[in-house]
Design an enzyme around this catalytic site. Sequence first.
Site, PDB file in Angstrom:
ATOM      1  N   LYS A 294      32.690  -7.473  68.508  1.00 38.48           N
ATOM      2  CA  LYS A 294      32.911  -8.322  67.329  1.00 38.48           C
ATOM      3  C   LYS A 294      33.864  -7.698  66.318  1.00 38.48           C
ATOM      4  O   LYS A 294      34.500  -8.417  65.551  1.00 38.48           O
ATOM      5  CB  LYS A 294      31.577  -8.671  66.653  1.00 38.48           C
ATOM      6  CG  LYS A 294      30.730  -9.581  67.549  1.00 38.48           C
ATOM      7  CD  LYS A 294      29.775 -10.467  66.799  1.00 38.48           C
ATOM      8  CE  LYS A 294      29.219 -11.510  67.746  1.00 38.48           C
ATOM      9  NZ  LYS A 294      28.167 -12.321  67.216  1.00 38.48           N
TER      10      LYS A 294
ATOM     11  N   LYS B 286      30.711 -14.817  78.405  1.00 39.05           N
ATOM     12  CA  LYS B 286      29.527 -15.624  78.118  1.00 39.05           C
ATOM     13  C   LYS B 286      29.906 -16.831  77.248  1.00 39.05           C
ATOM     14  O   LYS B 286      30.878 -16.762  76.476  1.00 39.05           O
ATOM     15  CB  LYS B 286      28.421 -14.785  77.470  1.00 39.05           C
ATOM     16  CG  LYS B 286      28.659 -14.391  76.044  1.00 39.05           C
ATOM     17  CD  LYS B 286      27.379 -13.896  75.370  1.00 39.05           C
ATOM     18  CE  LYS B 286      27.602 -13.765  73.873  1.00 39.05           C
ATOM     19  NZ  LYS B 286      26.423 -13.731  73.066  1.00 39.05           N
TER      20      LYS B 286
ATOM     21  N   LYS C 116      29.617 -19.103  70.568  1.00 30.63           N
ATOM     22  CA  LYS C 116      29.948 -19.972  69.431  1.00 30.63           C
ATOM     23  C   LYS C 116      31.356 -19.730  68.935  1.00 30.63           C
ATOM     24  O   LYS C 116      32.000 -20.634  68.418  1.00 30.63           O
ATOM     25  CB  LYS C 116      29.009 -19.667  68.267  1.00 30.63           C
ATOM     26  CG  LYS C 116      27.566 -19.971  68.512  1.00 30.63           C
ATOM     27  CD  LYS C 116      26.798 -19.480  67.284  1.00 30.63           C
ATOM     28  CE  LYS C 116      25.316 -19.563  67.472  1.00 30.63           C
ATOM     29  NZ  LYS C 116      24.624 -18.459  66.808  1.00 30.63           N
TER      30      LYS C 116
END
Length: 343
Positions: A111, A194, A197
């Site tokens: 991230k 994966k 969002k």
Amino acid sequence: MSRIFSGVQPTGNLHLGNYLGAIRNFVSLQADYECIYCVVDLHAITLWQDPAELRAQTREVTAAFLAAGIDPKTSIIFNQSQVPAHAELAWIFNCVARLGWLNRMTQFKEKSGKNKEAASVGLYVYPTLMAADIMVYKATHVPVGEDQRQHLELTRDIAQKFNNDTGKEVFPIVEPLIFGAATRVMSLRDGGKKMSKSEPSDFSRINLNDGPDLIAQKIRKARTDPNPMPGPEVLTPDGSAIAEDQLRARPEAFNLLAIYAALSNQPIASPLNEFAGSQFSAFKQRLAEIAVEYLGPIGTEMQRLMADPGYVDGVLADGAARAAALAAPVLAEAKDALGLLST
Ligand code: AQP
């Protein structure tokens, strides 16, 4: 006593991976456990969130919990920032966790990207807040998707070190509950990533509030490979899962098959037997029908609930009061074990 805690971030685009990996399991666990389900808004702000969107998304995740079948009377549903004990225990855990432990967290690396210097300190200590979320209720089991396994191991390490340092068995050693036919739902555009969002392409995921036409379109456009559908020969000898080498060779195909099995409540062997040797088009059409049939009512109920923010906020307020009452004595016990005076 067994107690469940788990959370979902209100960061928008709630998708099928969040549902199959987590929310659906939250619902089934209510029958056997005392359950606490949290909209983790303090985790969401580790990355910048537009305030108006954060409010809307917090209500949206709450609506998804309710629409999926979590009962707000038997289970506790609330948003994290309404119970300050989470943040207080997180500070204590920041003083227990070691830098070396946090440096190993793969989610921070993913991230924060290439520019780690620009990442918030909150993003770095995200796992200590997650440990506090769980431990402030002395939860014993945490249902999550496969991607959260490493954070739960860190939670165990923090609890263990706290207990060792203080010489008191304050915190339990938590067990992850990672189960169901789809513990890691992959992107519809790239079977190596994966479903997420934050992926820019909306066609990489099925959102819980997508309408029937969009769901069908996304499934039709989902990436596959040129070979016909695989059959039961790809299963492991016990027939329970896809063999690792097969999975690596055709990740997109097996992702769709896992979604099919999960949504139709069948073992993975069923669609393999049913569609072996056929073209993907027939399978995708059936998958789209099943997905629309399954997700349609959830999406409709979410819309209905989101049109009634007063009700949703009432659920969160009631849940927060019940959660705060459970958290207070645990926080007091932890403070006492450390020698922090309270008068
Ligand atoms: N693809 C997935 N398959 C199965 N489970 C998943 N979960 C997330 N993605 C998948 C599980 O959903 C729960 C809530 O996740 P979260 O909202 O707290 O955060 P996340 O894991 O960061 O969700 P995303 O979609 O992957 O968001 P971004 O793009 O921001 O990284 C967790 O139990 C998680 O395991």
